[in-house]
Structures are given as C-alpha cells and as structure tokens.
Design a protein around this motif. Structure first.
Motif, PDB file in Angstrom:
ATOM      1  N   ALA A  29      13.336  26.277  47.621  1.00 53.79           N
ATOM      2  CA  ALA A  29      13.031  24.910  47.885  1.00 53.79           C
ATOM      3  C   ALA A  29      12.523  23.986  46.735  1.00 53.79           C
ATOM      4  CB  ALA A  29      11.940  24.796  49.093  1.00 53.79           C
ATOM      5  N   LEU A  30      11.833  24.904  45.797  1.00 50.44           N
ATOM      6  CA  LEU A  30      11.239  24.132  44.643  1.00 50.44           C
ATOM      7  C   LEU A  30      12.343  23.537  43.777  1.00 50.44           C
ATOM      8  CD1 LEU A  30       8.675  27.053  43.253  1.00 50.44           C
ATOM      9  CD2 LEU A  30       8.442  24.994  44.806  1.00 50.44           C
ATOM     10  N   ILE A  31      13.538  23.977  43.623  1.00 49.85           N
ATOM     11  CA  ILE A  31      14.639  23.266  42.878  1.00 49.85           C
ATOM     12  C   ILE A  31      14.732  21.915  43.622  1.00 49.85           C
ATOM     13  CG2 ILE A  31      17.129  23.559  42.469  1.00 49.85           C
ATOM     14  CD1 ILE A  31      16.771  26.553  42.478  1.00 49.85           C
ATOM     15  N   ASP A  32      14.652  21.589  44.482  1.00 47.02           N
ATOM     16  CA  ASP A  32      14.877  20.122  45.092  1.00 47.02           C
ATOM     17  C   ASP A  32      13.989  19.198  44.429  1.00 47.02           C
ATOM     18  OD1 ASP A  32      16.908  21.176  46.643  1.00 47.02           O
ATOM     19  OD2 ASP A  32      15.723  21.419  48.091  1.00 47.02           O
ATOM     20  N   HIS A  33      12.856  19.743  43.728  1.00 47.20           N
ATOM     21  CA  HIS A  33      11.658  19.034  43.082  1.00 47.20           C
ATOM     22  C   HIS A  33      11.721  19.199  41.763  1.00 47.20           C
ATOM     23  CE1 HIS A  33      10.069  18.280  47.321  1.00 47.20           C
ATOM     24  NE2 HIS A  33      10.310  19.535  47.583  1.00 47.20           N
ATOM     25  N   ASN A  34      13.018  19.640  41.234  1.00 50.80           N
ATOM     26  CA  ASN A  34      13.139  19.943  39.762  1.00 50.80           C
ATOM     27  C   ASN A  34      11.856  20.819  39.175  1.00 50.80           C
ATOM     28  OD1 ASN A  34      15.230  18.181  39.693  1.00 50.80           O
ATOM     29  ND2 ASN A  34      14.744  16.864  37.910  1.00 50.80           N
ATOM     30  N   ILE A  35      11.768  21.792  40.039  1.00 49.43           N
ATOM     31  CA  ILE A  35      10.819  22.826  39.653  1.00 49.43           C
ATOM     32  C   ILE A  35      11.642  24.082  39.747  1.00 49.43           C
ATOM     33  CG2 ILE A  35       8.571  24.054  40.159  1.00 49.43           C
ATOM     34  CD1 ILE A  35       7.735  21.581  41.614  1.00 49.43           C
ATOM     35  N   ALA A  36      11.497  24.783  38.805  1.00 49.68           N
ATOM     36  CA  ALA A  36      12.022  26.221  38.537  1.00 49.68           C
ATOM     37  C   ALA A  36      11.585  27.126  39.410  1.00 49.68           C
ATOM     38  CB  ALA A  36      12.220  26.597  37.084  1.00 49.68           C
ATOM     39  N   PRO A  37      12.244  28.089  40.035  1.00 44.41           N
ATOM     40  CA  PRO A  37      11.432  28.955  40.706  1.00 44.41           C
ATOM     41  C   PRO A  37      10.248  29.759  40.136  1.00 44.41           C
ATOM     42  CG  PRO A  37      13.606  29.119  41.236  1.00 44.41           C
ATOM     43  CD  PRO A  37      13.448  28.153  39.789  1.00 44.41           C
ATOM     44  N   LEU A  38       9.168  29.958  41.043  1.00 45.07           N
ATOM     45  CA  LEU A  38       8.162  30.460  40.349  1.00 45.07           C
ATOM     46  C   LEU A  38       8.337  31.859  39.800  1.00 45.07           C
ATOM     47  CD1 LEU A  38       4.768  30.825  42.224  1.00 45.07           C
ATOM     48  CD2 LEU A  38       5.741  32.711  41.568  1.00 45.07           C
ATOM     49  N   ASN A  39       7.597  32.033  38.479  1.00 48.15           N
ATOM     50  CA  ASN A  39       8.041  33.392  37.916  1.00 48.15           C
ATOM     51  C   ASN A  39       6.669  34.258  38.038  1.00 48.15           C
ATOM     52  OD1 ASN A  39       9.193  34.955  35.776  1.00 48.15           O
ATOM     53  ND2 ASN A  39       7.558  34.298  34.629  1.00 48.15           N
ATOM     54  N   ILE A  40       6.874  35.493  38.361  1.00 48.31           N
ATOM     55  CA  ILE A  40       5.569  36.461  38.162  1.00 48.31           C
ATOM     56  C   ILE A  40       5.713  37.218  37.257  1.00 48.31           C
ATOM     57  CG2 ILE A  40       5.028  38.305  39.602  1.00 48.31           C
ATOM     58  CD1 ILE A  40       4.269  36.024  41.062  1.00 48.31           C
ATOM     59  N   SER A  41       6.857  37.759  36.619  1.00 47.26           N
ATOM     60  CA  SER A  41       6.609  38.446  35.283  1.00 47.26           C
ATOM     61  C   SER A  41       6.247  37.606  34.087  1.00 47.26           C
ATOM     62  CB  SER A  41       8.260  38.871  34.890  1.00 47.26           C
ATOM     63  OG  SER A  41       9.115  38.090  34.950  1.00 47.26           O
ATOM     64  N   ILE A  42       5.337  37.991  33.395  1.00 53.82           N
ATOM     65  CA  ILE A  42       4.594  37.567  32.471  1.00 53.82           C
ATOM     66  C   ILE A  42       5.605  36.951  31.182  1.00 53.82           C
ATOM     67  CG2 ILE A  42       2.602  37.371  30.792  1.00 53.82           C
ATOM     68  CD1 ILE A  42       1.889  37.591  33.892  1.00 53.82           C
ATOM     69  N   GLY A  43       5.645  35.678  31.046  1.00 52.66           N
ATOM     70  CA  GLY A  43       6.421  34.964  30.174  1.00 52.66           C
ATOM     71  C   GLY A  43       8.072  34.856  30.108  1.00 52.66           C
ATOM     72  N   ALA A  44       8.398  35.608  31.153  1.00 55.02           N
ATOM     73  CA  ALA A  44       9.763  35.861  31.030  1.00 55.02           C
ATOM     74  C   ALA A  44      10.742  34.429  31.558  1.00 55.02           C
ATOM     75  CB  ALA A  44      10.406  36.767  32.171  1.00 55.02           C
ATOM     76  N   HIS A  45       9.690  33.268  31.886  1.00 56.76           N
ATOM     77  CA  HIS A  45      10.506  32.016  32.062  1.00 56.76           C
ATOM     78  C   HIS A  45      10.807  31.242  30.841  1.00 56.76           C
ATOM     79  CE1 HIS A  45       6.394  31.478  32.066  1.00 56.76           C
ATOM     80  NE2 HIS A  45       6.472  30.228  32.179  1.00 56.76           N
ATOM     81  N   ILE A  46       9.880  31.798  29.804  1.00 59.64           N
ATOM     82  CA  ILE A  46      10.163  30.819  28.623  1.00 59.64           C
ATOM     83  C   ILE A  46      11.557  30.651  27.755  1.00 59.64           C
ATOM     84  CG2 ILE A  46       8.763  30.345  26.288  1.00 59.64           C
ATOM     85  CD1 ILE A  46       6.326  31.848  27.333  1.00 59.64           C
ATOM     86  N   PRO A  47      11.848  31.678  27.870  1.00 56.01           N
ATOM     87  CA  PRO A  47      13.425  31.630  27.217  1.00 56.01           C
ATOM     88  C   PRO A  47      14.092  30.633  28.222  1.00 56.01           C
ATOM     89  CG  PRO A  47      12.741  33.867  26.831  1.00 56.01           C
ATOM     90  CD  PRO A  47      11.814  33.410  27.799  1.00 56.01           C
ATOM     91  N   HIS A  48      14.091  30.967  29.559  1.00 55.96           N
ATOM     92  CA  HIS A  48      15.027  30.052  30.225  1.00 55.96           C
ATOM     93  C   HIS A  48      14.707  28.622  30.128  1.00 55.96           C
ATOM     94  CE1 HIS A  48      16.560  33.583  32.455  1.00 55.96           C
ATOM     95  NE2 HIS A  48      15.416  34.118  32.542  1.00 55.96           N
ATOM     96  N   ALA A  49      13.372  28.288  29.822  1.00 58.42           N
ATOM     97  CA  ALA A  49      12.959  26.919  29.519  1.00 58.42           C
ATOM     98  C   ALA A  49      13.480  26.465  28.419  1.00 58.42           C
ATOM     99  CB  ALA A  49      11.349  26.708  29.773  1.00 58.42           C
ATOM    100  N   THR A  50      13.461  27.242  27.356  1.00 56.36           N
ATOM    101  CA  THR A  50      14.217  26.927  26.025  1.00 56.36           C
ATOM    102  C   THR A  50      15.631  26.466  26.273  1.00 56.36           C
ATOM    103  OG1 THR A  50      12.586  28.086  24.851  1.00 56.36           O
ATOM    104  CG2 THR A  50      14.548  27.449  23.723  1.00 56.36           C
ATOM    105  N   GLY A  51      16.455  27.723  27.069  1.00 55.82           N
ATOM    106  CA  GLY A  51      17.901  27.315  27.261  1.00 55.82           C
ATOM    107  C   GLY A  51      18.006  26.102  27.869  1.00 55.82           C
ATOM    108  N   MET A  52      17.339  25.601  29.213  1.00 58.91           N
ATOM    109  CA  MET A  52      17.504  24.478  29.804  1.00 58.91           C
ATOM    110  C   MET A  52      17.430  23.226  28.952  1.00 58.91           C
ATOM    111  SD  MET A  52      16.046  22.995  33.649  1.00 58.91           S
ATOM    112  CE  MET A  52      17.323  24.025  34.371  1.00 58.91           C
ATOM    113  N   ALA A  53      16.204  23.329  28.153  1.00 49.06           N
ATOM    114  CA  ALA A  53      16.034  22.103  27.229  1.00 49.06           C
ATOM    115  C   ALA A  53      17.126  22.125  26.213  1.00 49.06           C
ATOM    116  CB  ALA A  53      14.538  22.409  26.400  1.00 49.06           C
ATOM    117  N   TRP A  54      17.692  23.083  25.695  1.00 46.89           N
ATOM    118  CA  TRP A  54      18.836  22.918  24.755  1.00 46.89           C
ATOM    119  C   TRP A  54      20.188  22.434  25.400  1.00 46.89           C
ATOM    120  CZ3 TRP A  54      22.361  27.357  22.508  1.00 46.89           C
ATOM    121  CH2 TRP A  54      23.162  26.757  21.362  1.00 46.89           C
ATOM    122  N   ALA A  55      20.416  23.066  26.898  1.00 44.93           N
ATOM    123  CA  ALA A  55      21.363  22.503  27.579  1.00 44.93           C
ATOM    124  C   ALA A  55      21.192  20.716  27.528  1.00 44.93           C
ATOM    125  CB  ALA A  55      21.542  23.191  28.833  1.00 44.93           C
ATOM    126  N   SER A  56      20.030  20.518  28.022  1.00 45.71           N
ATOM    127  CA  SER A  56      19.632  19.096  28.287  1.00 45.71           C
ATOM    128  C   SER A  56      19.850  18.191  26.891  1.00 45.71           C
ATOM    129  CB  SER A  56      18.295  18.704  28.517  1.00 45.71           C
ATOM    130  OG  SER A  56      18.022  17.574  28.407  1.00 45.71           O
TER     131      SER A  56
END
Length: 374
Positions: A116-143
């Motif tokens: 449900a977080l996606i509906d609010h422009n929030i990426a799904p919660l990340n439990i593994s430490i730091g694993a979401h950082i490359p994904h954030a970079t990728g989305m920013a590059w796509a933007s």
C-alpha cells in the motif's frame, strides 16, 4: 561526538531558542504547528506500536523516538511527487503521506500493508541493510532520463555506510548526477556498534567527496535545520542553477547530495534488542536534552504560536487519531493461503503440494482448530 558543540548546521538550541536573534523560520507558523502535531502523533504511534508488540499483536518493531526531527524536517521539504525510500525506522514518511492504518498491517505480517505504500510514492519498506540505496539511485536516474521534475529521497542508518550497496549506489549517483538526496540518519548506533567504530572518516557526510557531490552535516534533532538542508539539496537535485551534468550523462542537469542527520535513537534498535547491553541510561538522558518535540514546542511557545490550551487539544487529537488508526489497521484476518502466494513467481510442485495439504487440514478441522493446536 560532543553534540552541543558540534560544528553542524543548527538553528535551535536545546531549549528551542533560536541561535540567531534575527532568525526567521522557513515555514509559516501554521505549517510549523502542523509539523509539531505530526511529530507528536508519530511519537504516540511509536509508543502504541511497542505496546502492541509486547501484547503479541504485531511483530518485531523498530522505534523512531528521538528521530522525529529529521523525519518530519525532511518530509515537509519534499513535494508529493517525490519518491521516498527508507530503511525500516522512518515511520514519519507514512504519517506525513497517509496510509498509516494499512502500514500497521505490514508489522502484523500482512504484505498488503507494505504494498500500500506505493500509492503514496513510498517504496516498499526495506529490512536488509542498505539494499534499497542502489534502487533509489536507479529510480532517480530514470527520473532524470524521463525529463520529469521529481527527486528521490533515500533514508538509511549509519550502519548502511559499511555495506557495499551504499558505496555502489552513491558512486553511480555521482557519475550520472542523479536527482537524489541521500539522508544518513546517524543515530549513533548500528544496533550495538557505535558510530565511531563504523568509520574512520571524521563524518559520514565527508564520504560524499569521494563520489564527487556535496555532503553536509545537520542537527537531525532540529526539524527547522533539517528542513533547510533538505530543501537546499532538493533545489540542487531539481534545478542546480546551471551546474553542468557529468560528461556524457544524458537528461536534465541534476546533482545529488549526501546529508548526515546527527541524532540519537532513544529506544532499542528493535523490540528484539536490549540496549542496556551496550549503552548507559546516563548517555540516553544526555541526548534526551535535545529531544526534537519539546525543542520545537519551546520555539513555537516563544513565537506565541502555541499555548497550553492548544497543546492539550493537539494531545487529544493525536490520541484519538492513533487509537482510531490502530483499530482500523488491526481489523483484518489472515488468509493462510497467502503463505504460498509469493514464494516463487510460478509456484513449484512442492509449494502446490504444501498448499493443498494445508487446505485439506483447514477443510477437515477448520482454521480455529489449527490455531488452537499450534
């Protein structure tokens, strides 16, 4: 770190008094009162969630207490279209954007609460430490490549800076000048490892120099100071005033920023942690002197924007809102069939056999009997 004398961006002293006589806040008084109310709501939500965990009604939970300043200082600076990536402690993002009732369900074990977080422009919660950082970079590059005006804000803890994902993500962000704001929430502890044992750098913000973009330290327990540095970083990400992009980097001119929000985690790392094993109550009390909520309250009192009557009204509103949210959020029953839904993209024969076996037991004995047996 001697927090009181730290050479970091700060606007308010420990009592909420401006450090400069001519200081004017970056937000209107009405918005500042809204921020104060949201910070109070997040703290009360935090307390209720810990209570629910102790009752066995939600799973392991990570407390945000003490970190409201960086969470709401940053959220109040972003646009609704900007995407938020976070680790697992930045519940303020959900408080700010809505969906809190659905979010509770994630902590109860229902993946629908995460989706449900996606509906609010929030990426799904990340439990593994730091694993979401490359994904954030990728989305920013796509933007950037798509030519829109959005930025990506990525939160993580100081412990994430010891993960390869941190260095890979920030290096890529610097090479391609993506529109991202990386916020390192340095709460002094990566579970039980103190910040000074996490890096030999004199700050986490200094690491940005290696990747070719700005890094800044801010008092993360000062929501006004945090708002200012995040607002400046977003301006750099979206309109860097003619700063050219990296060579051969297509798309609009953008620049990333690394912000180190220096703060303190008042509670345990999670409800499965015992912080008394690695820190003293005296240390915690010293940091509570900088608690962001009474600090902002003191500032608004001084401006005449808050009085005792209004504070009481906010407290009543916060208590009622959280109670109603928890009631809605916990009003859900689990479907055991969901256990098999996402184990594989296409269910294997073994998974289908297990699903069929469980369903035969449910038909024969009923769900309640199975739960009683367990």
């Amino acid at each position: 770190m001697d927090f009181a004398d730290a050479d970091i961006h700060r606007r308010l002293d420990a009592d909420g008094q401006p450090l400069s006589d001519d200081y004017e806040p970056p937000l209107s008084d009405d918005r500042l009162v809204e921020m104060y109310r949201d910070m109070r709501l997040a703290r009360h939500f935090d307390q209720r969630m810990i209570s629910l965990q102790r009752q066995g009604r939600v799973g392991t939970y990570s407390s945000l207490a003490g970190q409201e300043g960086s969470q709401f200082g940053s959220m109040y600076a972003v646009d609704d279209a900007d995407w938020i990536f976070y680790q697992y402690r930045e519940h303020g993002a959900v408080v700010d954007r809505g969906g809190l009732a659905e979010y509770i369900r994630y902590w109860m074990g229902h993946e629908s609460g995460n989706a449900a977080l996606i509906d609010h422009n929030i990426a799904p919660l990340n439990i593994s430490i730091g694993a979401h950082i490359p994904h954030a970079t990728g989305m920013a590059w796509a933007s950037k490549l798509s030519g829109d005006d959005n930025a990506v804000i990525c939160h993580f803890g100081d412990g994430s800076t010891s993960e390869g994902d941190f260095h890979e993500g920030l290096n890529f962000a610097g090479v391609f000048d993506v529109p991202a704001v990386f916020i390192c929430n340095n709460n002094q502890w990566a579970i039980s490892v103190p910040a000074e044992e996490q890096t030999a750098s004199d700050s986490f913000a200094r690491k940005a120099e290696a990747y070719g973009f700005p890094g800044v330290q801010v008092d993360g327990m000062d929501p006004l100071a945090t708002y200012e540095v995040v607002e400046e970083a977003l301006a750099r990400a979206k309109d860097p005033d003619g700063s050219p992009p990296a060579e051969d980097a297509p798309g609009r001119a953008t620049r990333p920023t690394l912000i180190e929000a220096v703060q303190y985690r008042f509670g345990a790392h999670t409800t499965a942690d015992d912080p008394s094993a690695y820190r003293t109550d005296e240390d915690v009390e010293q940091w509570k002197r900088w608690d962001p909520i009474p600090r902002l309250e003191g500032y608004l009192h001084g401006r005449g924007s808050l009085d005792d009557e209004r504070i009481d009204a906010i407290e009543t509103d916060v208590t009622d809102t959280v109670a109603e949210t928890i009631e809605r959020g916990t009003d859900i029953e689990a479907d055991p069939d969901d256990l098999f839904a996402d184990a594989y993209a296409e269910p294997t024969q073994r998974v289908e056999e297990q699903r069929a076996y469980l369903n035969r037991l449910r038909e024969e004995y009923g769900d309640d009997a199975l739960l009683d047996e367990n």
